[in-house]
Every structure is written in C-alpha cells, then in structure tokens.
Design a protein around this motif. Structure first.
Motif, short mmCIF file in Angstrom:
data_model
loop_
_atom_site.label_atom_id
_atom_site.label_comp_id
_atom_site.label_asym_id
_atom_site.label_seq_id
_atom_site.Cartn_x
_atom_site.Cartn_y
_atom_site.Cartn_z
N VAL A 79 -10.86 3.69 -25.85
CA VAL A 79 -11.28 2.62 -24.97
C VAL A 79 -12.73 2.28 -25.26
CG1 VAL A 79 -11.68 1.96 -22.58
CG2 VAL A 79 -9.66 3.28 -23.17
N ASP A 112 -15.72 0.43 -23.67
CA ASP A 112 -16.20 -0.17 -22.43
C ASP A 112 -16.90 -1.50 -22.69
OD1 ASP A 112 -15.24 1.75 -20.71
OD2 ASP A 112 -17.02 3.02 -20.90
N ARG A 120 -14.37 -4.18 -22.99
CA ARG A 120 -13.80 -4.46 -21.67
C ARG A 120 -14.70 -5.38 -20.87
NH1 ARG A 120 -15.19 -1.94 -17.31
NH2 ARG A 120 -16.08 -0.21 -18.47
N ASN A 150 -10.56 -7.25 -23.31
CA ASN A 150 -9.66 -6.18 -22.89
C ASN A 150 -8.37 -6.15 -23.69
OD1 ASN A 150 -11.46 -7.13 -20.88
ND2 ASN A 150 -10.38 -6.00 -19.31
N SER A 151 -7.86 -7.33 -24.02
CA SER A 151 -6.51 -7.42 -24.59
C SER A 151 -6.46 -7.28 -26.09
CB SER A 151 -5.86 -8.74 -24.16
OG SER A 151 -5.74 -8.80 -22.76
N ARG A 169 -0.83 -3.92 -18.87
CA ARG A 169 -1.59 -2.70 -19.14
C ARG A 169 -1.15 -1.57 -18.22
NH1 ARG A 169 -7.78 -3.43 -18.99
NH2 ARG A 169 -7.33 -4.81 -17.26
N HIS A 191 -1.40 -8.18 -18.53
CA HIS A 191 -2.41 -8.35 -19.57
C HIS A 191 -1.69 -8.22 -20.91
CE1 HIS A 191 -6.20 -8.01 -17.16
NE2 HIS A 191 -5.31 -7.56 -16.29
N HIS A 205 -4.41 -1.92 -25.91
CA HIS A 205 -5.56 -2.63 -25.34
C HIS A 205 -6.82 -1.78 -25.49
CE1 HIS A 205 -2.04 -4.25 -23.12
NE2 HIS A 205 -2.67 -5.39 -23.27
N GLY A 239 -9.41 -2.27 -24.00
CA GLY A 239 -9.99 -2.17 -22.67
C GLY A 239 -9.39 -1.07 -21.82
N ASP A 281 -11.35 -9.88 -13.02
CA ASP A 281 -11.29 -8.83 -14.04
C ASP A 281 -12.55 -7.99 -13.96
OD1 ASP A 281 -10.27 -7.33 -16.06
OD2 ASP A 281 -10.04 -8.97 -17.49
N ASP A 282 -12.52 -6.84 -14.59
CA ASP A 282 -13.65 -5.93 -14.54
C ASP A 282 -14.85 -6.57 -15.23
OD1 ASP A 282 -15.34 -3.80 -14.42
OD2 ASP A 282 -14.22 -2.52 -15.79
#
Length: 677
Positions: free
Chosen positions: A87, A89, A92, A97-98, A522, A533, A615, A617, A632-633
């Motif tokens: 991941v 960050d 993201r 993310n995708s 996700r 997502h 992903h 993310g 979204d984040d």
C-alpha cells in the motif's frame, strides 16, 4: 528550502544522454545500465531489492568546493515481498487509490552522509535503513508505471551543508524529465523561519515554492477544489494593504513597525498584502543566506545570536540520544527510542525559531520526520512546560488565536532571543529597532493572517475577512506535476538511431479493460456495492515497429502489463477492443496497413485472483462520506460513525486535533434519521 540570491549550478551527469524515447520502466533500466554501479549483492532469498550509485558531477559555481562528484543512490524496491509495503499512502492521498500495485518502485536518494547498509540483515532491515531515513537531502519515489512522489527535500534550513533546496529540485526535475516520469506529487509541508511556506509563498508569488518547478494543485482536503484554491490565492495576494492594516489594528494586533524600511529597500510602495509578504520573505531569505555565508569549518555559524544544537539533522539525532536521557516519559505504548527521536524532532523544530509556534505548526513540521501523529501528540503533551535536555519547552494558550503555542528557552549557555508575541497576555509591542527583523516580521504577519483561525463560532469577535482564504491555503498540501511522459521525446532516440528508423516506429498508449467480475470493490461490505472502487489501469507507452502484426501487438501489451503490475503476471491479451478502426482485423495483419489510433484498449485473460494487489491504495473496507462533501480519504484525521460505519473528518464535527476521538460517535445523517426500535 533554498534561499534567493545568485543561482548556483546543480550537479548532474557528466555526459548526459541526448534523451530516451521509451516508457519510464525501460528508461530507468537503460539509465542504470549506463551510469549506475551496482552496490547490492546478487539477489538472494533474503534480499530481492537492489541498489546502485550514480555519480553526479559537481559543476563550478555550485557552491560545493570540496567534492567533484555527489552520489545519487537508486534503490529498486520489490513491492511484492512483504504485504506491509504493497500500500502506497502517497498514492492513496493523491487520488490514485485504484491503480494496481506495481512490481517495482524506484527510490532516488541524495543522502546526507554515506549510507551503511547491512545486506545480510534481510529485506525489511535494508528497506528501513534506506527508506525510513528522515535525514536524506533528496528522496523521490517513482513506481514502475511512471507515477511517483517527491518525498523529501532538506535544504540549508533542513540541515544540508552541501546543496540548497533549489539545487536538489533541479536534480529531481532533470531526473524526471530524462526518465520520462508521468505524474509526480508532493506534500508541501515546507517551512520558512518555522512558518508554513505554502501560505507565505503563495500569497507573495501566487504559487507555492514547488510551483517554480511546475507543481500545481493536485487535490484538496475537505472538498477544496482547484478553483477555490486559485481564487483564495488571488484574493490574498491582491488584498489592499491599507484594508489589511486597518483590520489588523481593529483586532488588537500589532502591525509591522518597519514597513517603511522594506519599502525603502525595494524603492517601491507596498499596495497589497502580496507586495508586503514578498518583500519580507525576500529579506528573510537574504538574512538566512548571509548567515550561511558566515559559517566557519564544520558548518558552525560564527557570531550567531541564536544557539543551535547541531548543523545537520544526522548529528542532531546522534546528540539527541544523550541530551534527553535525563527526561523520563510516562509509561506508554511507544518504545524509548521512538520517544527520544520524537522528542528530538520537537526540540529541533522549536530551536529553528526564537518565536512562538502554534501546536499545529510544530506538528506539521515534525510530521516531516515523524509520521505517527499519535506519538507526536503524546510527546507535545508530556513535554509542555518541562525541562528537556537543558531546554525549557514553554507551552501557553494564546487568547487571541485560541490555540496552544510552544517556544523553547535555552537554560544552559546563551539564551534564545526574546520575542514579544503581539496580543498575548496583554503584552505590548516590541521596541522599534534600527534595522528591520524580517524573521520577526514574518511571525507578526503570520499571526495576523491566522488570527482566530481555530476559534469556535460565536465564542469570539467577528473573524478577519481573510480567514476563510487562509484556511484554504493552509489545508491544501497536495500538489502535482505532469511531466507528460507519454508524449514523444524531443531530440529522438539518440544519435545512434537513424531518423528513418525512428519514423518506422509507432508510439502508442495502451491500456487494459478488465471484466466487471474482476473490477471488484476494495472492501467486502456488500452494503456499499454502489461505492465500488474499480481497478483503473493507467495508459502505458508502447513503442513498436510499424511492421509489427496485430498478434505481436497483443504480445507486447501482455508483456508490458506483466512487466509493470503484479496482477498481470500471467495475463494474455485476447483481443483489441478499441483503437484499430478496420472492420476485420486478423492476427497476421500488419499495423502499417491498418487504421491505428494512438490510444489502444485491449482485453484478455489470466488476471491474478489475489485482490491484495488490485489497489495500491489498499483493500480496507471503509467508506468516506463527510458533511464537507469529501467522498474519499484525503489524508486528514477522521472518525467512524458507529451506526452507518461511514468515516467523517473530526474537524468538520468540531473535534480539535488535540482532543481524542469521541466514543459512540454518530454522524449528522444518522442523527436526523435515527434507527427505529
């Protein structure tokens, strides 16, 4: 960050190539083959990642007198060995993310000192040694698909004794341009004289410091749009100075006592706030560079009025383990080493200025070195009004801004210069000085700009007219630069590639359309299927001969996707669904005989069933739906509604960053529509 003044040449390759025409994944390999020296051992079971050093020639006029070359370290990180690193960050927060997880990720580092890597310790230790070192002068990261992030630039104010921030930005820009990077993001948490530079530089120049190299708005938290950010910058830059001055005095704050000195130096009148901030910033930069010019052997500033712990971040870290041994932290979940490191960073942050710093400013600066905000909150709370390593960490509440502020006082040796914080505790203004103090004046301007910024509505007098715009600039930290790596390279493929051969090549953008069953959400929560997502495959560059057949095109797309992404390791293209306009396209047909568009969409079989790599993310099962409009984040602090399991910003619900998240929280939507029974 680098100061102004005479520009110094940046280090670069002694004999740079004329240019690369392929995609980033191919260009970086050619670059390392041509210029890199492999420093890691042959790949073994314990370590799959590799490291090279690339010598950068130091030109005359660079300001580096004792070196002919500087090493650029390139670390090829394997993303599929440890599930803890798949991941990203930064991807993201940037909104990527995708994107699927790439097989490889390349880190470009100019270290502050020679790196000592224990390759026998295993993959996790090697990566921690290289990638978690906060003292690097330059650290940029590019994934195999050409998307990446500028993670760190530590110029003179960040501890560099070799290169300025501007010089390192030139190195980074040259690298991304040469290797055909696609899009690069940066989180702007830079500071000037201990103050958020993204606010001051944007007001002065209508762009951030990174904007000088083409970085523009990427993504705003709290649903801030690019149009809102641009408008806020324009309004603050053009705010009439007379109106600003009158409103500052109406709120009981002090205005700059030395305005005329700046105008005399610039030989022009300040008409707007942008004019004033630009002049004060320029003077502050000149002072900082002049102080650096007075440095003696070892980088120590001669005749400095303000003591410093050490001149480099690394030596400060080594000294910190000794200086704070006398301070005992209460029992907590963090180790002693992490507490000491965080305490050092706080000390180092506060020692960079003789002025008061708001808690949020200390936190933002410290986040440049310590990513655990919970740890920072704990250390700031415990260290307040305590003596740590011979330094008193003062913590007081500013009645005007209604925020906690911190300041360091040196108890041993020469004390820090006192500064009177305007409007605090009824203290008056400092006496006028013969010469302006730009660092102090920047603090006065900043205090006026952020006045009542975090005050609760209805608890204080009317907020300044510029408050909302200042909030937008402080909140917006994500910026990006599109290098347009998908475009054809200027200068062709090098002197050895004949022009006719270059014309016989097709440069295509290709992507893959996944079946609906593969493009899964996700998370696993079936209640949120409408918020699925899907996997988004960025278009990839493909350079192939015009004489290639459709079958060869399919094979090249399969190979490229497998080379970049983990989920396409066994992928095979079965058909071209878009980009070839002929009605019937047999596999043996040659591209030069077909009507081929520049953008090709393919479909195939063999996508990995391991959704962990779908992903970059992450695969967390959570939905963002805040009252500010964020879906979204965005990297800001959030909490979860116990009824609908949606996440919202703590700030949007009136929870200060310094306060713990409330238990049994219920969002506004669930309050309006309570559950029956």
């Amino acid at each position: 960050m680098g100061g102004r003044g005479q520009k110094k040449a940046a280090p670069w390759l002694a004999n740079p190539p004329s240019g690369y025409v392929g995609p980033f994944r191919s260009n970086v390999r050619a670059f390392l083959d041509a210029f890199g020296t492999l420093k890691s051992p042959n790949r073994a079971a314990s370590v799959q990642s590799r490291m090279w050093t690339v010598p950068l020639s130091v030109p005359q006029g660079s300001g580096v007198s004792n070196k002919k070359t500087i090493d650029l370290v390139v670390f090829e990180q394997s993303m599929i060995l440890d599930t803890g690193v798949v991941v990203c960050d930064n991807c993201r927060v940037a909104g990527w993310n995708s994107h699927p997880v790439c097989n490889l990720s390349y880190h470009f580092i100019i270290p502050a000192r020679k790196l000592e890597v224990n390759w026998r310790a295993g993959e996790s230790v090697v990566q921690a040694t290289l990638l978690e070192n906060q003292s690097h002068l330059l650290h940029g990261n590019l994934h195999a698909n050409g998307f990446g992030h500028l993670l760190r630039v530590n110029g003179y104010e960040g501890g560099s004794l070799v290169l300025s921030g501007r010089q390192m930005m030139e190195v980074w820009t040259n690298l991304c341009t040469l290797l055909k990077a696609r899009v690069v993001t940066v989180e702007d948490v830079s500071h000037k004289c201990g103050l958020p530079y993204r606010l001051l530089h944007s007001i002065a120049h209508k762009t951030t410091w990174y904007g000088k190299w083409g970085y523009t708005f990427c993504r705003g938290p709290f649903n801030i749009t690019e149009a809102a950010w641009v408008a806020a910058v324009a309004r603050l830059n053009a705010l009439p100075l007379q109106s600003f001055k009158s409103e500052v005095k109406r709120h009981g704050l002090q205005f700059l006592p030395s305005l005329s000195s700046y105008e005399e130096g610039a030989k022009s009148k300040c008409k707007t706030v942008g004019d004033l901030v630009r002049l004060v910033l320029h003077s502050a930069n000149v002072n900082l560079m002049s102080a650096r010019g007075r440095q003696g052997p070892g980088g120590r500033v001669a005749h400095s009025q303000k003591p410093k712990f050490k001149e480099t971040l690394v030596s400060n870290m080594e000294a910190a383990n000794v200086r704070i041994d006398d301070f005992q932290f209460p029992a907590c979940r963090w180790s002693d080493n992490r507490l000491k490191l965080a305490a050092y960073v706080v000390l180092n942050t506060l020692s960079g200025t003789s002025s008061w710093m708001s808690r949020q400013d200390v936190r933002d600066t410290a986040r440049h070195y310590i990513g655990d905000t919970g740890l920072l909150d704990f250390v700031l709370k415990v260290m307040g009004n305590q003596v740590v390593g011979g330094n008193l960490i003062r913590r007081e509440f500013n009645a005007n801004t209604r925020v906690l502020e911190y300041k360091i006082e040196i108890l041993s040796g020469e004390k820090a210069l006192p500064i009177v914080l305007p409007g605090m505790n009824g203290q008056g203004a400092p006496r006028a000085k013969a010469k302006p103090n730009p660092q102090n004046d920047l603090k006065l301007l900043y205090n006026a700009l952020v006045h009542q910024l975090d005050a609760k509505p209805g608890r204080t007098a009317a907020a300044p007219s510029w408050q909302a715009d200042v909030r937008v600039l402080l909140d917006t930290k994500q910026f990006e630069k599109n290098y347009y790596g998908e475009e054809g390279a200027a200068g062709g493929g090098g002197a050895r590639d004949p022009a006719a051969k270059h014309r016989a090549m097709k440069r295509l953008l290709v992507t893959v359309k996944l079946e609906d069953g593969v493009a899964t959400p996700r998370g696993k929560n079936q209640a949120h299927q409408s918020r699925a997502h899907k996997v988004a495959i960025p278009s990839e560059i493909l350079v192939i001969p015009e004489s290639s057949t459709v079958k060869q095109l399919k094979e090249e797309i399969s190979s490229a996707m497998g080379d970049i992404y983990t989920i396409f390791g066994q992928f095979q293209v079965t058909e071209i669904i878009s980009g070839i306009r002929n009605a019937q396209v047999p596999d043996h047909a040659r591209l030069r005989d077909l009507k081929v568009d520049r953008f090709i969409v393919a479909r195939g079989v063999g996508v990995s069933p391991n959704t962990l790599f779908y992903h970059v993310g992450g695969v967390e099962d959570w939905i963002v739906d805040c009252i500010c409009g964020t879906k979204d984040d965005d990297g800001e602090r959030m909490l979860e509604c116990e009824r609908c399991s949606r996440w919202v910003h703590t700030r949007c619900y009136g929870v200060p960053d310094s306060a713990p998240c409330p238990e049994n929280f219920v969002c506004s939507k669930c309050r309006k529509h309570p559950r029956r029974g």
